[in-house]
Design a protein around this motif. Structure first.
Motif, mmCIF file in Angstrom:
data_model
loop_
_atom_site.group_PDB
_atom_site.id
_atom_site.type_symbol
_atom_site.label_atom_id
_atom_site.label_comp_id
_atom_site.label_asym_id
_atom_site.label_seq_id
_atom_site.Cartn_x
_atom_site.Cartn_y
_atom_site.Cartn_z
ATOM 1 N N ALA A 178 0.716 -1.295 -0.081
ATOM 2 C CA ALA A 178 -0.083 -0.063 -0.050
ATOM 3 C C ALA A 178 0.889 1.215 -0.105
ATOM 4 C CB ALA A 178 -0.803 -0.133 1.234
ATOM 5 N N ASP A 179 1.909 1.155 0.802
ATOM 6 C CA ASP A 179 2.576 2.429 0.738
ATOM 7 C C ASP A 179 3.486 2.618 -0.317
ATOM 8 O OD1 ASP A 179 1.783 3.018 3.306
ATOM 9 O OD2 ASP A 179 3.794 2.299 4.295
ATOM 10 N N GLU A 220 2.408 1.785 -3.334
ATOM 11 C CA GLU A 220 1.506 2.170 -4.475
ATOM 12 C C GLU A 220 1.375 3.785 -4.109
ATOM 13 O OE1 GLU A 220 -1.894 -0.285 -3.518
ATOM 14 O OE2 GLU A 220 -1.250 -1.672 -5.243
ATOM 15 N N ASP A 221 1.268 4.156 -2.765
ATOM 16 C CA ASP A 221 1.045 5.677 -2.677
ATOM 17 C C ASP A 221 2.307 6.431 -3.054
ATOM 18 O OD1 ASP A 221 -1.367 5.229 -1.406
ATOM 19 O OD2 ASP A 221 -0.541 5.185 0.642
ATOM 20 N N VAL A 222 3.710 5.868 -2.945
ATOM 21 C CA VAL A 222 4.782 6.644 -3.451
ATOM 22 C C VAL A 222 4.669 6.718 -4.815
ATOM 23 C CG1 VAL A 222 7.418 6.243 -3.623
ATOM 24 C CG2 VAL A 222 6.219 6.208 -1.392
ATOM 25 N N GLN A 228 2.325 6.547 -6.822
ATOM 26 C CA GLN A 228 1.250 7.345 -7.489
ATOM 27 C C GLN A 228 1.746 9.056 -7.257
ATOM 28 O OE1 GLN A 228 -1.023 6.654 -9.309
ATOM 29 N NE2 GLN A 228 -2.283 8.587 -9.438
ATOM 30 N N GLU A 229 2.380 9.219 -6.171
ATOM 31 C CA GLU A 229 2.703 10.741 -5.906
ATOM 32 C C GLU A 229 3.851 11.035 -6.957
ATOM 33 O OE1 GLU A 229 3.682 14.394 -4.387
ATOM 34 O OE2 GLU A 229 2.003 13.063 -4.060
ATOM 35 N N GLN A 251 9.652 8.599 3.696
ATOM 36 C CA GLN A 251 8.727 7.797 4.441
ATOM 37 C C GLN A 251 9.302 6.639 5.438
ATOM 38 O OE1 GLN A 251 5.433 7.071 2.739
ATOM 39 N NE2 GLN A 251 4.662 5.229 3.502
ATOM 40 N N HIS A 260 -4.428 -6.516 -0.210
ATOM 41 C CA HIS A 260 -4.023 -6.676 -1.936
ATOM 42 C C HIS A 260 -4.319 -7.778 -2.385
ATOM 43 C CE1 HIS A 260 -0.344 -7.556 0.256
ATOM 44 N NE2 HIS A 260 -0.090 -8.430 -0.801
#
Length: 286
Positions: free
Chosen positions: A33-34, A36-38, A40-41, A72, A284
């Protein structure tokens, strides 16, 4: 205002690189999840960049992802310190043993500083030259060499000395599943090494041992309790496969949640058992 054709062009350049960027981010963070967030950023920043001035999009985006991961990791250290019970990385389940960074290795990476982790992964795993690593993490090449060397010292023991063959690994995983679920403790004990360990990550969200079981007797005692529980609360096998490069299996437990079990195997014996029960780390897989 950004035009639609420009957005389309940005996405067209970015999407083929997304899997590579996910590999970097996941190995840096140990969280799908982290990661994917990175990533996307990084895509959002890519859309805002003067892309015509970027000569090497892949290097630019990898650098962006690496630096976001470093930021992070600094906050993640506090989260690890306050985590309930053993911390394990989120499981990646694959048909084959494709992981170049196995679960035991990821646990060793957790003990490194963020910069050591980045230097080791970028150079030793992803094959960048130290001059490139220096640009990625904003250190000079000599410092990057030292960072990677220190990391390598910690990592060396986590590298498998005798990698189990794919089919043999899956056979042992199947035998372990059958013995642990049926309560055949004699068969289970025959698979374990004398110094076997068992680690379960419930994250405080589901029942799990708050300390690893260390040694043959402790693991056998733990699994005798597990077998007794499973008699009235059977789990359902979903599939066998490789979990972060280790043979194992995915099950559906009686509470309706998934669980993964990964086995570290050496010389035909199981040396470590890693069970993921934290539902936040299994989303996921659904």
């Amino acid at each position: 205002m950004t035009t639609e054709p420009a957005l389309t062009g940005a996405a067209a350049e970015f999407e083929p690189l997304r899997p590579k960027l996910m590999r970097v981010a996941y190995r840096m963070l140990g969280s799908v999840a982290d990661a994917e967030d990175v990533v996307q950023e990084a895509f959002i920043r890519w859309m805002r960049t003067e892309r015509a001035e970027v000569r090497q999009p892949e290097a630019f985006l990898r650098r962006t992802v690496t630096r976001l991961c470093l930021d992070q990791l600094k906050s993640a250290r506090h989260q690890r310190e306050t985590y309930v019970g053993p911390w394990l990385p989120e499981p990646l389940v694959e048909e084959d043993e494709a992981e170049d960074v196995t679960l035991p290795l990821m646990l060793v990476l957790e003990r490194l500083s963020p910069l050591e982790r980045a230097a080791f992964l970028l150079h030793d795993v992803f094959g960048l030259q130290f001059e490139e690593v220096a640009v990625e993490i904003e250190r000079d090449p000599a410092a990057c060499r030292q960072l990677a060397a220190r990391a390598r010292e910690h990592v060396r023991e986590a590298r498998p000395r005798f990698k189990v063959e794919r089919e043999r690994g899956l056979e042992i995983a199947e035998a372990f599943f059958n013995a642990s679920r049926s309560g055949d403790m004699k068969a289970l004990g025959a698979m374990l090494s004398a110094d076997v360990t068992a680690h379960a990550d419930g994250g405080g969200k589901r029942p799990a041992a708050t300390e690893p079981a260390l040694g043959f007797e402790a693991v056998m005692t733990q699994y005798a309790t597990v077998a007794s529980w499973l008699k009235d609360n059977p789990s359902t096998l979903i599939r066998y496969g490789f979990i972060n490069g280790l043979p194992g299996f995915v099950t559906l437990e009686v509470d309706g949640e998934l669980q993964t079990t990964a086995l570290d195997i050496e010389d035909g014996n199981i040396t470590a058992i890693y069970v993921m029960r934290n539902p936040d780390k299994l989303r996921h897989l659904h």
